[in-house]
Motif scaffolding. Structure first.
Motif, mmCIF file in Angstrom:
data_model
loop_
_atom_site.group_PDB
_atom_site.id
_atom_site.type_symbol
_atom_site.label_atom_id
_atom_site.label_comp_id
_atom_site.label_asym_id
_atom_site.label_seq_id
_atom_site.Cartn_x
_atom_site.Cartn_y
_atom_site.Cartn_z
ATOM 1 N N ALA A 1 -2.358 7.999 -4.285
ATOM 2 C CA ALA A 1 -3.687 8.467 -3.885
ATOM 3 C C ALA A 1 -3.625 9.934 -3.458
ATOM 4 C CB ALA A 1 -4.228 7.610 -2.746
ATOM 5 N N PHE B 1 -4.784 5.048 -5.595
ATOM 6 C CA PHE B 1 -4.462 3.937 -4.689
ATOM 7 C C PHE B 1 -4.489 2.605 -5.426
ATOM 8 C CE2 PHE B 1 -5.533 0.563 -1.728
ATOM 9 C CZ PHE B 1 -4.519 0.732 -0.797
ATOM 10 N N ILE B 2 -5.500 2.394 -6.243
ATOM 11 C CA ILE B 2 -5.607 1.135 -6.999
ATOM 12 C C ILE B 2 -4.443 1.002 -7.966
ATOM 13 C CG2 ILE B 2 -6.999 -0.078 -8.728
ATOM 14 C CD1 ILE B 2 -9.488 1.070 -7.255
ATOM 15 N N TYR C 1 -15.837 15.278 -4.544
ATOM 16 C CA TYR C 1 -16.096 13.987 -5.184
ATOM 17 C C TYR C 1 -14.969 13.593 -6.125
ATOM 18 C CZ TYR C 1 -20.853 13.781 -3.368
ATOM 19 O OH TYR C 1 -21.933 13.712 -2.554
ATOM 20 N N LEU D 1 -11.910 12.458 -4.258
ATOM 21 C CA LEU D 1 -12.056 11.086 -3.747
ATOM 22 C C LEU D 1 -11.953 10.052 -4.869
ATOM 23 C CD1 LEU D 1 -14.923 11.588 -1.134
ATOM 24 C CD2 LEU D 1 -12.511 11.125 -0.690
ATOM 25 N N ILE D 2 -12.536 10.371 -6.020
ATOM 26 C CA ILE D 2 -12.469 9.445 -7.162
ATOM 27 C C ILE D 2 -11.016 9.283 -7.616
ATOM 28 C CG2 ILE D 2 -13.075 9.162 -9.599
ATOM 29 C CD1 ILE D 2 -15.801 10.507 -8.887
ATOM 30 N N TYR D 3 -10.310 10.396 -7.737
ATOM 31 C CA TYR D 3 -8.914 10.329 -8.157
ATOM 32 C C TYR D 3 -8.052 9.651 -7.087
ATOM 33 C CZ TYR D 3 -8.998 12.927 -12.552
ATOM 34 O OH TYR D 3 -9.181 13.308 -13.852
ATOM 35 N N ALA D 4 -8.354 9.861 -5.812
ATOM 36 C CA ALA D 4 -7.594 9.203 -4.743
ATOM 37 C C ALA D 4 -7.764 7.688 -4.826
ATOM 38 C CB ALA D 4 -8.044 9.716 -3.378
ATOM 39 N N ALA D 5 -8.996 7.228 -5.046
ATOM 40 C CA ALA D 5 -9.236 5.786 -5.176
ATOM 41 C C ALA D 5 -8.516 5.228 -6.392
ATOM 42 C CB ALA D 5 -10.737 5.512 -5.265
ATOM 43 N N ALA D 6 -8.557 5.964 -7.500
ATOM 44 C CA ALA D 6 -7.864 5.510 -8.717
ATOM 45 C C ALA D 6 -6.352 5.455 -8.485
ATOM 46 C CB ALA D 6 -8.202 6.427 -9.885
ATOM 47 N N SER E 1 -5.409 12.746 -5.665
ATOM 48 C CA SER E 1 -6.521 13.471 -5.043
ATOM 49 C C SER E 1 -6.316 14.976 -5.174
ATOM 50 C CB SER E 1 -6.678 13.073 -3.578
ATOM 51 O OG SER E 1 -5.571 13.522 -2.813
ATOM 52 N N SER F 1 0.796 -1.222 0.000
ATOM 53 C CA SER F 1 0.000 0.000 0.000
ATOM 54 C C SER F 1 0.829 1.273 0.000
ATOM 55 C CB SER F 1 -0.934 0.003 1.210
ATOM 56 O OG SER F 1 -0.178 0.024 2.392
#
Length: 164
Positions: free
Chosen positions: A64, A94-95, A84, A87-92, A68, A57
């Protein structure tokens, strides 16, 4: 006196045993134990009780954070707003970081197995008199010993105590 030593599984341990026998140590007083190493397959996820030092991680968290900030900046001009999109970019991010690190460890699993194989593989126990300890240690050091430990026999000290 018992001398415990560890070796890698090479011909050096055979040469050390032969040299010890030539120095007068009886065959019955030399004991070699080969060790079975645990499987070197790293676990992808750590548990509460075991951690192998591999983190999947860390790159994900860095990406992330960076993504973000970029997503929040772009989000000011988009319909859903900066929160929003951040958060969407942070999730992308991180993945993406998680997948990069996962692929890296999958490709380098062979290197990790080779590094895990560098641990000691044979324990050699030599029982000798206290007068022979220095020569035994010298012989073991000549043949690439990884570590040496000495323990006084409790029977020897008990016998000498009873004789006094």
């Amino acid at each position: 006196m018992q001398i415990f030593s560890t070796f890698q599984h090479t011909t050096y341990i055979e040469m050390a045993i032969t040299a010890l026998q030539e120095k007068g140590i009886k065959k019955e007083n030399i004991f070699a134990v080969p060790l079975q190493n645990p499987p070197a397959d790293p676990k992808l996820f750590d548990t509460m009780h075991h951690s192998d030092g591999v983190s999947l991680s860390d790159i994900g968290m860095v990406l992330a954070t960076a993504f973000s900030v970029i997503g929040a900046s772009i989000g000011f001009s988009l319909k859903w707003g900066p929160i929003y999109w951040g958060l969407i970019y942070a999730a992308a991010g991180f993945i993406l970081g998680f997948v990069i690190k996962l692929i890296y460890y999958k490709k380098n699993k062979v290197k990790m197995k080779l590094q895990a194989g560098l641990i000691s593989e044979v324990i050699l126990i030599v029982e000798c008199l206290e007068t022979q300890v220095d020569s035994v240690e010298h012989i073991l050091n000549m043949f690439r010993v990884m570590g040496i430990g000495k323990v006084a026999n409790s029977l020897e000290t008990t016998d000498s105590f009873l004789q006094e």
